[in-house]
Write a protein that holds these residues in place. Structure first.
Motif, PDB file in Angstrom:
ATOM      1  N   SER A 110       2.982   3.158  -3.866  1.00 27.26           N
ATOM      2  CA  SER A 110       4.019   2.327  -2.956  1.00 27.26           C
ATOM      3  C   SER A 110       5.389   2.721  -3.291  1.00 27.26           C
ATOM      4  CB  SER A 110       3.686   0.885  -3.230  1.00 27.26           C
ATOM      5  OG  SER A 110       4.909   0.007  -2.630  1.00 27.26           O
ATOM      6  N   LEU A 111       5.933   3.057  -2.025  1.00 24.46           N
ATOM      7  CA  LEU A 111       7.414   3.241  -2.170  1.00 24.46           C
ATOM      8  C   LEU A 111       8.269   2.164  -2.571  1.00 24.46           C
ATOM      9  CD1 LEU A 111       7.857   4.718   1.595  1.00 24.46           C
ATOM     10  CD2 LEU A 111       7.759   6.009  -0.566  1.00 24.46           C
ATOM     11  N   VAL A 112       7.823   1.051  -2.549  1.00 28.15           N
ATOM     12  CA  VAL A 112       8.533  -0.400  -3.136  1.00 28.15           C
ATOM     13  C   VAL A 112       7.824  -0.767  -4.315  1.00 28.15           C
ATOM     14  CG1 VAL A 112       9.171  -2.486  -2.578  1.00 28.15           C
ATOM     15  CG2 VAL A 112       9.344  -1.016  -0.688  1.00 28.15           C
ATOM     16  N   LYS A 113       8.390  -0.834  -5.554  1.00 26.51           N
ATOM     17  CA  LYS A 113       7.695  -1.451  -6.535  1.00 26.51           C
ATOM     18  C   LYS A 113       8.485  -2.911  -6.554  1.00 26.51           C
ATOM     19  CE  LYS A 113       6.008   1.968  -7.729  1.00 26.51           C
ATOM     20  NZ  LYS A 113       4.661   2.348  -7.122  1.00 26.51           N
ATOM     21  N   ASP A 121       0.924  -1.189  -0.088  1.00 24.71           N
ATOM     22  CA  ASP A 121       0.045   0.040  -0.160  1.00 24.71           C
ATOM     23  C   ASP A 121       1.001   1.028   0.055  1.00 24.71           C
ATOM     24  OD1 ASP A 121      -1.912   1.912   0.494  1.00 24.71           O
ATOM     25  OD2 ASP A 121      -3.142   0.752   1.706  1.00 24.71           O
ATOM     26  N   THR A 122       1.201   1.762   1.375  1.00 24.75           N
ATOM     27  CA  THR A 122       2.209   2.775   1.225  1.00 24.75           C
ATOM     28  C   THR A 122       3.607   2.393   0.683  1.00 24.75           C
ATOM     29  OG1 THR A 122       2.963   2.439   3.601  1.00 24.75           O
ATOM     30  CG2 THR A 122       1.040   3.840   3.045  1.00 24.75           C
ATOM     31  N   GLY A 123       4.110   1.096   1.061  1.00 19.90           N
ATOM     32  CA  GLY A 123       5.227   0.542   0.769  1.00 19.90           C
ATOM     33  C   GLY A 123       6.201   0.701   1.988  1.00 19.90           C
ATOM     34  N   LYS A 124       5.594   1.177   2.911  1.00 12.99           N
ATOM     35  CA  LYS A 124       6.597   1.441   4.256  1.00 12.99           C
ATOM     36  C   LYS A 124       6.904   0.149   4.753  1.00 12.99           C
ATOM     37  CE  LYS A 124       5.411   6.269   5.021  1.00 12.99           C
ATOM     38  NZ  LYS A 124       4.737   7.251   5.899  1.00 12.99           N
TER      39      LYS A 124
END
Length: 109
Positions: free
Chosen positions: A74-77, A44-47
């Motif tokens: 998302s911060l992470v792909k 979601d946010t990738g956090k």
């Protein structure tokens, strides 16, 4: 297999300020020179994924991520994604009450 429990969401759309890795935290030495796959239900946010990724990255040969859903912000792909969406997702394991055994009660199989 190592399980990492990270607390972040406190409700629909509400989170802690930063995700927190809960005990027991794996010993990073267990990951030395391994290829690691981080699996999660949603980026979601990738956090949360970033916290676990950053925990592993200095100790492993390679780290990749797999999720059921990935959101565009998302911060992470992730390398492995089943579906991309920006909608809120209600997973059965997060909306149903937990199964508990009460004294003297028999649970159906």
């Amino acid at each position: 297999i190592h399980l990492v429990n990270v607390e972040f969401y406190t409700g629909v759309g509400t989170t802690l300020e930063m995700p927190v890795m809960l005990a027991p935290v794996p010993n990073a030495i267990d990951f030395s020179d391994k290829k690691v796959l981080i699996a999660d239900d949603v980026a979601d946010t990738g956090k949360t994924l970033k916290l676990v990724h950053d925990f592993c990255i200095d100790h492993v040969a390679e780290v990749r991520s797999a999720v059921i859903y990935e959101k565009s912000h998302s911060l992470v792909k992730c390398e492995y994604v089943w579906k991309k969406t920006d909608r809120w997702i209600n997973f059965p394991w997060s909306v149903e009450k937990p199964v508990v055994r009460r004294s003297g009660q028999v649970l159906d199989a």
